[in-house]
Motif scaffolding. Structure first.
Motif, PDB file in Angstrom:
ATOM      1  N   CYS A   1      17.305  -9.421   0.290  1.00 55.40           N
ATOM      2  CA  CYS A   1      17.676  -8.052  -0.103  1.00 55.40           C
ATOM      3  C   CYS A   1      16.442  -7.165  -0.174  1.00 55.40           C
ATOM      4  N   MET A   2      15.354  -7.712  -0.692  1.00 51.78           N
ATOM      5  CA  MET A   2      14.120  -6.931  -0.747  1.00 51.78           C
ATOM      6  C   MET A   2      13.615  -6.622   0.657  1.00 51.78           C
ATOM      7  N   CYS A   3      13.717  -7.590   1.554  1.00 47.32           N
ATOM      8  CA  CYS A   3      13.314  -7.347   2.940  1.00 47.32           C
ATOM      9  C   CYS A   3      14.212  -6.307   3.600  1.00 47.32           C
ATOM     10  N   GLY A   4      15.502  -6.374   3.306  1.00 46.65           N
ATOM     11  CA  GLY A   4      16.420  -5.381   3.845  1.00 46.65           C
ATOM     12  C   GLY A   4      16.102  -3.979   3.350  1.00 46.65           C
ATOM     13  N   LEU A   5      15.761  -3.874   2.087  1.00 55.46           N
ATOM     14  CA  LEU A   5      15.354  -2.572   1.560  1.00 55.46           C
ATOM     15  C   LEU A   5      14.046  -2.099   2.198  1.00 55.46           C
ATOM     16  N   GLY A   6      13.150  -3.027   2.468  1.00 61.10           N
ATOM     17  CA  GLY A   6      11.911  -2.672   3.147  1.00 61.10           C
ATOM     18  C   GLY A   6      12.143  -2.193   4.567  1.00 61.10           C
ATOM     19  N   VAL A   7      13.060  -2.848   5.267  1.00 62.95           N
ATOM     20  CA  VAL A   7      13.414  -2.405   6.617  1.00 62.95           C
ATOM     21  C   VAL A   7      14.051  -1.024   6.572  1.00 62.95           C
ATOM     22  N   TRP A   8      14.919  -0.814   5.576  1.00 61.36           N
ATOM     23  CA  TRP A   8      15.538   0.501   5.450  1.00 61.36           C
ATOM     24  C   TRP A   8      14.502   1.581   5.136  1.00 61.36           C
ATOM     25  N   ALA A   9      13.539   1.261   4.276  1.00 64.14           N
ATOM     26  CA  ALA A   9      12.497   2.234   3.948  1.00 64.14           C
ATOM     27  C   ALA A   9      11.644   2.558   5.170  1.00 64.14           C
ATOM     28  N   ALA A  10      11.369   1.558   5.985  1.00 64.03           N
ATOM     29  CA  ALA A  10      10.587   1.807   7.196  1.00 64.03           C
ATOM     30  C   ALA A  10      11.398   2.597   8.226  1.00 64.03           C
ATOM     31  N   TYR A  11      12.680   2.288   8.326  1.00 66.82           N
ATOM     32  CA  TYR A  11      13.522   2.976   9.300  1.00 66.82           C
ATOM     33  C   TYR A  11      13.723   4.443   8.932  1.00 66.82           C
ATOM     34  N   SER A  12      14.003   4.697   7.663  1.00 65.06           N
ATOM     35  CA  SER A  12      14.292   6.062   7.236  1.00 65.06           C
ATOM     36  C   SER A  12      13.034   6.841   6.863  1.00 65.06           C
ATOM     37  N   ARG A  13      11.895   6.165   6.829  1.00 61.50           N
ATOM     38  CA  ARG A  13      10.620   6.771   6.425  1.00 61.50           C
ATOM     39  C   ARG A  13      10.736   7.423   5.050  1.00 61.50           C
ATOM     40  N   ASP A  14      11.431   6.711   4.174  1.00 59.10           N
ATOM     41  CA  ASP A  14      11.673   7.202   2.819  1.00 59.10           C
ATOM     42  C   ASP A  14      11.189   6.137   1.837  1.00 59.10           C
ATOM     43  N   SER A  15      10.272   6.502   0.982  1.00 57.79           N
ATOM     44  CA  SER A  15       9.679   5.512   0.077  1.00 57.79           C
ATOM     45  C   SER A  15      10.315   5.512  -1.311  1.00 57.79           C
ATOM     46  N   THR A  16      11.482   6.098  -1.455  1.00 57.99           N
ATOM     47  CA  THR A  16      12.105   6.126  -2.780  1.00 57.99           C
ATOM     48  C   THR A  16      12.726   4.788  -3.165  1.00 57.99           C
ATOM     49  N   VAL A  17      12.876   3.860  -2.230  1.00 57.94           N
ATOM     50  CA  VAL A  17      13.451   2.554  -2.553  1.00 57.94           C
ATOM     51  C   VAL A  17      12.396   1.545  -2.983  1.00 57.94           C
ATOM     52  N   VAL A  18      11.133   1.918  -2.905  1.00 58.99           N
ATOM     53  CA  VAL A  18      10.062   0.985  -3.264  1.00 58.99           C
ATOM     54  C   VAL A  18      10.142   0.551  -4.735  1.00 58.99           C
ATOM     55  N   PRO A  19      10.440   1.443  -5.698  1.00 59.88           N
ATOM     56  CA  PRO A  19      10.592   0.951  -7.082  1.00 59.88           C
ATOM     57  C   PRO A  19      11.727  -0.057  -7.246  1.00 59.88           C
ATOM     58  N   SER A  20      12.780   0.080  -6.463  1.00 61.63           N
ATOM     59  CA  SER A  20      13.865  -0.904  -6.561  1.00 61.63           C
ATOM     60  C   SER A  20      13.435  -2.251  -5.991  1.00 61.63           C
ATOM     61  N   ILE A  21      12.565  -2.253  -4.991  1.00 65.31           N
ATOM     62  CA  ILE A  21      12.032  -3.510  -4.470  1.00 65.31           C
ATOM     63  C   ILE A  21      11.185  -4.199  -5.536  1.00 65.31           C
ATOM     64  N   VAL A  22      10.384  -3.431  -6.230  1.00 63.24           N
ATOM     65  CA  VAL A  22       9.555  -3.990  -7.308  1.00 63.24           C
ATOM     66  C   VAL A  22      10.434  -4.512  -8.441  1.00 63.24           C
ATOM     67  N   ALA A  23      11.479  -3.777  -8.786  1.00 58.44           N
ATOM     68  CA  ALA A  23      12.395  -4.218  -9.845  1.00 58.44           C
ATOM     69  C   ALA A  23      13.104  -5.514  -9.454  1.00 58.44           C
ATOM     70  N   LEU A  24      13.526  -5.626  -8.207  1.00 59.70           N
ATOM     71  CA  LEU A  24      14.158  -6.871  -7.748  1.00 59.70           C
ATOM     72  C   LEU A  24      13.180  -8.039  -7.798  1.00 59.70           C
ATOM     73  N   ALA A  25      11.930  -7.798  -7.449  1.00 57.35           N
ATOM     74  CA  ALA A  25      10.931  -8.868  -7.495  1.00 57.35           C
ATOM     75  C   ALA A  25      10.716  -9.355  -8.926  1.00 57.35           C
TER      76      ALA A  25
END
Length: 87
Positions: free
Chosen positions: A43-67
Motif C-alpha cells: 500500500c505504501m508503494c502504491g501511494l508512492g507510485v500515485w504520488a510520482a504519477y500525479s506529481r503531488d506530494s500530499t500523500v507523503v505524510p500518509s506513507i509515513v503514518a502507514l510505516a
C-alpha cells in the motif's frame, strides 16, 4: 510514460492479490503477520507510485503514518502473541 505507470500498478496489484492469498491460508499467526506487513508495504508503494504519477506530494505524510503504524503493530503483535501450539 503511461506504460510504466500501468506496469507498476499491475505488478503491485498482482503482488497484493498473492499476499492476500498468503494471509488467508497461512498456517501460523506469524505467517499471517508477515503477509499483512507486506500488504501494508505494498500500500505504501502504491501511494508512492500515485504520488510520482500525479506529481503531488500530499500523500507523503500518509506513507509515513502507514510505516509507523505497521512497525508498532508488528512489534506489539510479536511481543504479546500466544504460541500456536499453546491454545
Amino acid at each position: 510514460m503511461s506504460v510504466v505507470w500501468t506496469i507498476a500498478t499491475a505488478v503491485l496489484l498482482i503482488a497484493a492479490i498473492l499476499t492476500m492469498a498468503t494471509a488467508l491460508r497461512g498456517p501460523s499467526t506469524l505467517d499471517r503477520l508477515v503477509a499483512l506487513d507486506v500488504l501494508i508495504a505494498l500500500c505504501m508503494c502504491g501511494l508512492g507510485v500515485w504520488a510520482a504519477y500525479s506529481r503531488d506530494s500530499t500523500v507523503v505524510p500518509s506513507i509515513v503514518a502507514l510505516a509507523l503504524l505497521s512497525f508498532v503493530g508488528s512489534v506489539s503483535i510479536a511481543r504479546f502473541r500466544v504460541r500456536d501450539d499453546q491454545k
